[in-house]
Design a protein around this motif. Sequence first.
Motif, PDB file in Angstrom:
ATOM      1  N   ARG A  13       0.840  -1.199   0.000  1.00  0.00           N
ATOM      2  CA  ARG A  13       0.000   0.000   0.000  1.00  0.00           C
ATOM      3  C   ARG A  13       0.867   1.237   0.000  1.00  0.00           C
ATOM      4  NH1 ARG A  13      -4.056  -2.681   4.045  1.00  0.00           N
ATOM      5  NH2 ARG A  13      -5.412  -3.654   2.528  1.00  0.00           N
ATOM      6  N   GLN A  14       0.310   2.324  -0.504  1.00  0.00           N
ATOM      7  CA  GLN A  14       1.055   3.565  -0.666  1.00  0.00           C
ATOM      8  C   GLN A  14       1.732   4.002   0.628  1.00  0.00           C
ATOM      9  OE1 GLN A  14      -1.221   6.816  -2.183  1.00  0.00           O
ATOM     10  NE2 GLN A  14       0.392   8.271  -1.878  1.00  0.00           N
ATOM     11  N   GLU A  15       1.012   3.919   1.740  1.00  0.00           N
ATOM     12  CA  GLU A  15       1.582   4.417   2.982  1.00  0.00           C
ATOM     13  C   GLU A  15       2.727   3.560   3.480  1.00  0.00           C
ATOM     14  OE1 GLU A  15      -1.727   3.823   2.565  1.00  0.00           O
ATOM     15  OE2 GLU A  15      -2.163   2.069   3.735  1.00  0.00           O
ATOM     16  N   GLU A  16       2.941   2.394   2.881  1.00  0.00           N
ATOM     17  CA  GLU A  16       4.023   1.508   3.288  1.00  0.00           C
ATOM     18  C   GLU A  16       5.229   1.615   2.362  1.00  0.00           C
ATOM     19  OE1 GLU A  16       2.101  -2.259   3.236  1.00  0.00           O
ATOM     20  OE2 GLU A  16       1.069  -1.912   5.120  1.00  0.00           O
ATOM     21  N   ARG A  17       5.101   2.345   1.274  1.00  0.00           N
ATOM     22  CA  ARG A  17       6.180   2.439   0.289  1.00  0.00           C
ATOM     23  C   ARG A  17       7.136   3.559   0.661  1.00  0.00           C
ATOM     24  NH1 ARG A  17       5.404   0.637  -5.469  1.00  0.00           N
ATOM     25  NH2 ARG A  17       7.511   1.431  -5.403  1.00  0.00           N
ATOM     26  N   ALA A  18       8.394   3.313   0.454  1.00  0.00           N
ATOM     27  CA  ALA A  18       9.388   4.358   0.626  1.00  0.00           C
ATOM     28  C   ALA A  18      10.385   4.305  -0.522  1.00  0.00           C
ATOM     29  CB  ALA A  18      10.103   4.199   1.962  1.00  0.00           C
ATOM     30  N   ASP A  19      10.099   3.501  -1.513  1.00  0.00           N
ATOM     31  CA  ASP A  19      11.008   3.318  -2.634  1.00  0.00           C
ATOM     32  C   ASP A  19      10.329   3.678  -3.951  1.00  0.00           C
ATOM     33  OD1 ASP A  19       9.228   1.188  -2.568  1.00  0.00           O
ATOM     34  OD2 ASP A  19      10.686  -0.278  -3.244  1.00  0.00           O
ATOM     35  N   TRP A  20       9.770   4.867  -3.994  1.00  0.00           N
ATOM     36  CA  TRP A  20       9.071   5.310  -5.195  1.00  0.00           C
ATOM     37  C   TRP A  20      10.034   5.335  -6.367  1.00  0.00           C
ATOM     38  CZ3 TRP A  20       4.221   4.920  -4.280  1.00  0.00           C
ATOM     39  CH2 TRP A  20       3.698   5.234  -3.025  1.00  0.00           C
ATOM     40  N   PRO A  21       9.537   5.091  -7.573  1.00  0.00           N
ATOM     41  CA  PRO A  21      10.409   5.176  -8.750  1.00  0.00           C
ATOM     42  C   PRO A  21      11.055   6.558  -8.844  1.00  0.00           C
ATOM     43  CG  PRO A  21       8.332   4.117  -9.324  1.00  0.00           C
ATOM     44  CD  PRO A  21       8.175   4.650  -7.920  1.00  0.00           C
ATOM     45  N   SER A  22      12.310   6.570  -9.241  1.00  0.00           N
ATOM     46  CA  SER A  22      13.059   7.830  -9.243  1.00  0.00           C
ATOM     47  C   SER A  22      12.455   8.870 -10.182  1.00  0.00           C
ATOM     48  CB  SER A  22      14.528   7.591  -9.594  1.00  0.00           C
ATOM     49  OG  SER A  22      14.642   7.026 -10.881  1.00  0.00           O
ATOM     50  N   ASP A  23      11.860   8.439 -11.284  1.00  0.00           N
ATOM     51  CA  ASP A  23      11.269   9.442 -12.177  1.00  0.00           C
ATOM     52  C   ASP A  23      10.041  10.085 -11.546  1.00  0.00           C
ATOM     53  OD1 ASP A  23      10.091   6.912 -12.544  1.00  0.00           O
ATOM     54  OD2 ASP A  23       9.524   7.331 -14.612  1.00  0.00           O
ATOM     55  N   TRP A  24       9.301   9.347 -10.710  1.00  0.00           N
ATOM     56  CA  TRP A  24       8.172   9.941  -9.988  1.00  0.00           C
ATOM     57  C   TRP A  24       8.685  10.970  -8.978  1.00  0.00           C
ATOM     58  CZ3 TRP A  24       4.494   5.394  -8.313  1.00  0.00           C
ATOM     59  CH2 TRP A  24       4.059   4.711  -9.453  1.00  0.00           C
ATOM     60  N   MET A  25       9.772  10.638  -8.304  1.00  0.00           N
ATOM     61  CA  MET A  25      10.335  11.565  -7.314  1.00  0.00           C
ATOM     62  C   MET A  25      10.850  12.833  -7.992  1.00  0.00           C
ATOM     63  SD  MET A  25       9.812  10.444  -4.339  1.00  0.00           S
ATOM     64  CE  MET A  25      10.868  11.560  -3.442  1.00  0.00           C
TER      65      MET A  25
END
Length: 129
Positions: A13-25
Amino acid sequence: MQAKQKSEAGVPRQEERADWPSDWMRATLGMCALQALESGPSYGYAIVAELAEAGMGTVRGGTLYPLLTRFEAAGWVETQWRAGDGGPGRKYFSLTAAGRASLEEQRFAWLSFARTTSAYLKPQKTETT
């Protein structure tokens, strides 16, 4: 250790992610940094900590500081050195009126884009036999 709950698609789930794709960041870090300054002046480490707490993952200073320097050159932020409490001074960043206007414009555009993208990506209901 408790296993992370996953969405129906098996993705954390979104609230558990901390490794978003670098292009999104890269696409969102600028407006998120401006958002972190909306409530008042802050310094780099505090901005990084706020973004991490918000679920954006770890943002490196080597990524954040050049961005803030570009914002200063664009007139979106002002800087001020303040004495540290028993340590070195800190460079504080604060939004200018132009920075607040840019944040508002970017926020509106991003939320519109996110709504459009989310609607498009919504799973299609399929008939099961």
